[in-house]
Design a protein around this motif. Structure first.
Motif, PDB file in Angstrom:
ATOM      1  N   GLY A 211       0.730  -1.485  -0.003  1.00 53.70           N
ATOM      2  CA  GLY A 211      -0.019  -0.425  -0.145  1.00 53.70           C
ATOM      3  C   GLY A 211       0.776   1.134  -0.141  1.00 53.70           C
ATOM      4  N   GLN A 212       0.702   2.415   0.351  1.00 59.63           N
ATOM      5  CA  GLN A 212       1.030   3.463   0.453  1.00 59.63           C
ATOM      6  C   GLN A 212       2.212   3.870   1.089  1.00 59.63           C
ATOM      7  N   ARG A 213       1.967   2.882   2.420  1.00 57.51           N
ATOM      8  CA  ARG A 213       2.273   3.050   3.763  1.00 57.51           C
ATOM      9  C   ARG A 213       2.774   1.738   3.923  1.00 57.51           C
ATOM     10  N   VAL A 214       3.926   1.071   4.364  1.00 57.95           N
ATOM     11  CA  VAL A 214       4.242  -0.159   4.393  1.00 57.95           C
ATOM     12  C   VAL A 214       4.996  -0.451   5.848  1.00 57.95           C
ATOM     13  N   PHE A 215       5.020  -1.319   6.886  1.00 56.19           N
ATOM     14  CA  PHE A 215       5.433  -1.586   7.826  1.00 56.19           C
ATOM     15  C   PHE A 215       5.874  -3.085   7.410  1.00 56.19           C
ATOM     16  N   LEU A 216       7.359  -3.384   8.137  1.00 58.34           N
ATOM     17  CA  LEU A 216       8.073  -4.433   7.602  1.00 58.34           C
ATOM     18  C   LEU A 216       8.750  -4.971   8.786  1.00 58.34           C
ATOM     19  N   VAL A 217       7.616  -5.621   9.469  1.00 58.48           N
ATOM     20  CA  VAL A 217       7.708  -6.000  11.218  1.00 58.48           C
ATOM     21  C   VAL A 217       8.408  -7.974  11.311  1.00 58.48           C
TER      22      VAL A 217
ATOM     23  N   GLU B 170      -1.699  -2.431   6.292  1.00 61.12           N
ATOM     24  CA  GLU B 170      -0.128  -1.686   6.205  1.00 61.12           C
ATOM     25  C   GLU B 170       0.830  -2.542   6.807  1.00 61.12           C
ATOM     26  N   VAL B 171       0.643  -3.833   7.652  1.00 56.83           N
ATOM     27  CA  VAL B 171       1.214  -4.842   7.756  1.00 56.83           C
ATOM     28  C   VAL B 171       1.851  -5.802   7.326  1.00 56.83           C
ATOM     29  N   LEU B 172       3.313  -6.166   7.023  1.00 57.95           N
ATOM     30  CA  LEU B 172       3.629  -7.332   6.402  1.00 57.95           C
ATOM     31  C   LEU B 172       4.614  -7.708   7.439  1.00 57.95           C
ATOM     32  N   LEU B 173       4.502  -9.294   8.348  1.00 54.68           N
ATOM     33  CA  LEU B 173       5.018 -10.311   9.142  1.00 54.68           C
ATOM     34  C   LEU B 173       5.959 -11.138   8.236  1.00 54.68           C
ATOM     35  N   LEU B 174       7.410 -10.715   9.331  1.00 54.99           N
ATOM     36  CA  LEU B 174       8.366 -11.809   8.079  1.00 54.99           C
ATOM     37  C   LEU B 174       8.278 -12.780   9.078  1.00 54.99           C
ATOM     38  N   GLU B 175       8.434 -14.775   8.667  1.00 52.82           N
ATOM     39  CA  GLU B 175       8.601 -15.420   9.769  1.00 52.82           C
ATOM     40  C   GLU B 175       9.225 -16.429   8.868  1.00 52.82           C
ATOM     41  N   PRO B 176      10.912 -16.359   9.426  1.00 55.82           N
ATOM     42  CA  PRO B 176      11.749 -17.638   9.090  1.00 55.82           C
ATOM     43  C   PRO B 176      10.604 -18.715   9.264  1.00 55.82           C
ATOM     44  N   THR B 177      11.294 -19.749   7.785  1.00 58.83           N
ATOM     45  CA  THR B 177      10.519 -21.483   7.858  1.00 58.83           C
ATOM     46  C   THR B 177      11.458 -21.914   7.855  1.00 58.83           C
TER      47      THR B 177
ATOM     48  N   LYS C 280      11.684 -23.477   3.945  1.00 58.16           N
ATOM     49  CA  LYS C 280      11.641 -23.195   3.316  1.00 58.16           C
ATOM     50  C   LYS C 280      11.966 -21.576   3.751  1.00 58.16           C
ATOM     51  N   GLY C 281      12.673 -20.785   3.616  1.00 63.80           N
ATOM     52  CA  GLY C 281      12.955 -19.304   3.646  1.00 63.80           C
ATOM     53  C   GLY C 281      12.143 -18.165   4.952  1.00 63.80           C
ATOM     54  N   THR C 282      12.347 -16.803   4.120  1.00 64.33           N
ATOM     55  CA  THR C 282      11.080 -16.153   5.053  1.00 64.33           C
ATOM     56  C   THR C 282       9.737 -16.487   4.143  1.00 64.33           C
ATOM     57  N   LYS C 283       8.517 -16.059   4.804  1.00 59.53           N
ATOM     58  CA  LYS C 283       7.136 -16.177   4.636  1.00 59.53           C
ATOM     59  C   LYS C 283       6.824 -14.665   5.029  1.00 59.53           C
ATOM     60  N   VAL C 284       6.580 -13.906   4.226  1.00 59.21           N
ATOM     61  CA  VAL C 284       5.792 -12.599   4.080  1.00 59.21           C
ATOM     62  C   VAL C 284       4.522 -12.768   4.248  1.00 59.21           C
ATOM     63  N   GLU C 285       3.770 -12.161   5.584  1.00 58.82           N
ATOM     64  CA  GLU C 285       2.246 -12.397   5.024  1.00 58.82           C
ATOM     65  C   GLU C 285       2.034 -11.076   5.856  1.00 58.82           C
ATOM     66  N   PRO C 286       0.676 -10.611   5.114  1.00 62.25           N
ATOM     67  CA  PRO C 286      -0.046  -9.525   5.281  1.00 62.25           C
ATOM     68  C   PRO C 286      -0.949  -9.966   7.109  1.00 62.25           C
TER      69      PRO C 286
ATOM     70  N   ALA D 165      -0.295  -6.734  18.901  1.00 65.77           N
ATOM     71  CA  ALA D 165      -0.747  -8.510  18.106  1.00 65.77           C
ATOM     72  C   ALA D 165       0.553  -9.032  17.554  1.00 65.77           C
ATOM     73  N   VAL D 166       1.270  -8.753  17.058  1.00 69.20           N
ATOM     74  CA  VAL D 166       1.814  -8.802  15.956  1.00 69.20           C
ATOM     75  C   VAL D 166       3.561  -9.657  16.869  1.00 69.20           C
ATOM     76  N   LEU D 167       3.724  -8.045  17.560  1.00 72.55           N
ATOM     77  CA  LEU D 167       5.379  -8.298  17.457  1.00 72.55           C
ATOM     78  C   LEU D 167       5.509  -9.473  18.567  1.00 72.55           C
ATOM     79  N   PRO D 168       4.959 -10.016  19.243  1.00 68.27           N
ATOM     80  CA  PRO D 168       5.592 -11.560  19.787  1.00 68.27           C
ATOM     81  C   PRO D 168       5.198 -12.559  19.320  1.00 68.27           C
ATOM     82  N   ARG D 169       5.175 -12.692  17.749  1.00 68.17           N
ATOM     83  CA  ARG D 169       5.527 -13.393  17.094  1.00 68.17           C
ATOM     84  C   ARG D 169       6.992 -13.509  16.877  1.00 68.17           C
TER      85      ARG D 169
END
Length: 384
Positions: free
Chosen positions: A22-28, A331-338, A341-347, A367-371
């Motif tokens: 989107g116009q503004r994106v946060f990668l965590v 606006e938030v994409l969560l990156l989770e190493p797997t 299978k590499g890192t998964k990126v999920e809105p 809601a997100v950062l504990p993950r």
């Protein structure tokens, strides 16, 4: 125009990623999950498109070769693939789509070459390589049409958009002591070595307007600061100068080499947000900043975007930054190493557990950062 979608295959941490932007994106995400590498895919396309010192070969060399770019989990699939869609605004159909696949010669110089290059204007495919001319001369595949003025006339709008992308991650020591760092600077000056030159080259009216806005914002962060201005020393070099109020009635003047790290980083960030009306990539903008200021950054970015129309993609570890209730899950994409299978990126919008937490009133931070916490972080000890 914004990048409304990106797909990556075998790019660094990412085996297979396809997400909207989107116009503004946060990668965590956790440390080493690939937040910087995600943004680097867009920098890579910018480096191919830029007219001076750009091109496919140079962009790969700047990243130490195909072997350093290709995902370790790629297996036998050789192509590194990047595909982006460009839209006039969020939610609008794609105006353009650009896709590139890259391989490496199996022997000899082992230089990179194109597996394919494709361009769509709307839904019409206007470029599909390799074509007949490429089949006659394989050396043509060592260059993209994106980087060639005589070949990209039909889609030069893509090249212009990409080459205007700005990555900025100011390092205060470079700004304070530029003469202590010898050698050629990096293209685009991403770390602020020549930041004062950029300020000096800005037209006076624009420069003063930007500095007034920065002064107003900095006074919230540094209440004793006022009268931010650009000045010249006896050699003609440009400096930034501000008055700091203290026990004396008229205060004291200080230049950039006396500003704190946080002040310099915030100053550079505020300048950059006014400088570009295209794609801006910000890496951990919260570094060195007070938590009260960090909490204001999302709203500040949003406010300046309304004037510039820029797209901002930023990475962060900061709970303060993503505690803003104005940040939407889209606006938030969560990156989770797997693992393999590499890192998964999920809105975040697509993660049901997180959606339920947000609907209950929690912030993105809660809601997100504990993950993103390392599973065995509590076992880290300095002393046994």
């Amino acid at each position: 125009m914004i990048v409304s979608r990106i797909a990556l295959k075998n790019w660094r941490n990412f085996l297979n990623v396809d997400v909207p932007l989107g116009q503004r994106v946060f990668l965590v995400g956790p440390n080493a999950s690939g937040k910087s590498n995600f943004m680097d895919a867009l920098r890579f396309l910018r480096d191919i498109a830029k007219p001076k010192g750009g091109g496919l070969k140079q962009a790969v060399e700047d990243r130490n070769g195909i072997s350093k770019i290709r995902c370790l989990a790629a297996g036998r699939h050789p192509n590194i693939e990047i595909e982006i869609e460009l839209s006039n605004s969020p939610g609008k159909p794609a105006s353009w789509k650009y896709a590139i696949g890259i391989k490496q010669e199996s022997r000899g110089a082992r230089q990179p070459y194109l597996a394919y290059e494709r361009v769509w204007r709307g839904t019409e495919k206007i470029l599909a390589r390799p074509g007949p001319e490429d089949d006659k001369d394989k050396m043509r595949l060592t260059q993209t049409h994106l980087e060639q003025i005589n070949a990209n006339a039909d889609f030069r709008e893509i090249a212009k958009f990409l080459e205007s992308a700005l990555y900025f991650h100011i390092i205060p020591q470079l700004l304070r002591y530029p003469h202590a760092f010898s050698g050629p600077g990096l293209p685009g000056d991403p770390f602020g070595l020549n930041f004062l030159e950029r300020v000096a080259k800005t037209p006076p009216k624009t420069r003063r307007a930007r500095l007034r806005k920065i002064e107003a914002a900095l006074r919230l962060a540094v209440p004793q600061m006022k009268e931010l201005a650009d000045v010249q020393d006896e050699t003609g070099a440009t400096h930034l100068e501000a008055v700091y109020e203290h026990w004396r009635a008229r205060g004291a003047k200080q230049r950039e080499d006396q500003f704190s790290d946080g002040t310099l980083r915030l100053l550079g960030l505020l300048w950059a947000l006014q400088e570009s009306n295209a794609l801006m990539l910000l890496e951990e903008p919260e570094l060195s900043l007070n938590s009260a200021i960090i909490r204001k950054l999302p709203a500040l970015v949003h406010r300046l975007q309304r004037y510039t129309g820029s797209q901002v993609i930023l990475s962060t570890h900061s709970a303060d930054l993503v505690s803003d209730k104005g940040i939407g899950p889209e606006e938030v994409l969560l990156l989770e190493p797997t693992g393999q299978k590499g890192t998964k990126v999920e809105p975040v919008l697509h993660i049901e557990e997180v959606k339920r937490l947000l609907e209950s009133g929690l912030s993105i931070a809660e809601a997100v950062l504990p993950r993103t916490n390392p599973p065995q972080a509590e076992q880290l000890h300095l002393f046994q």
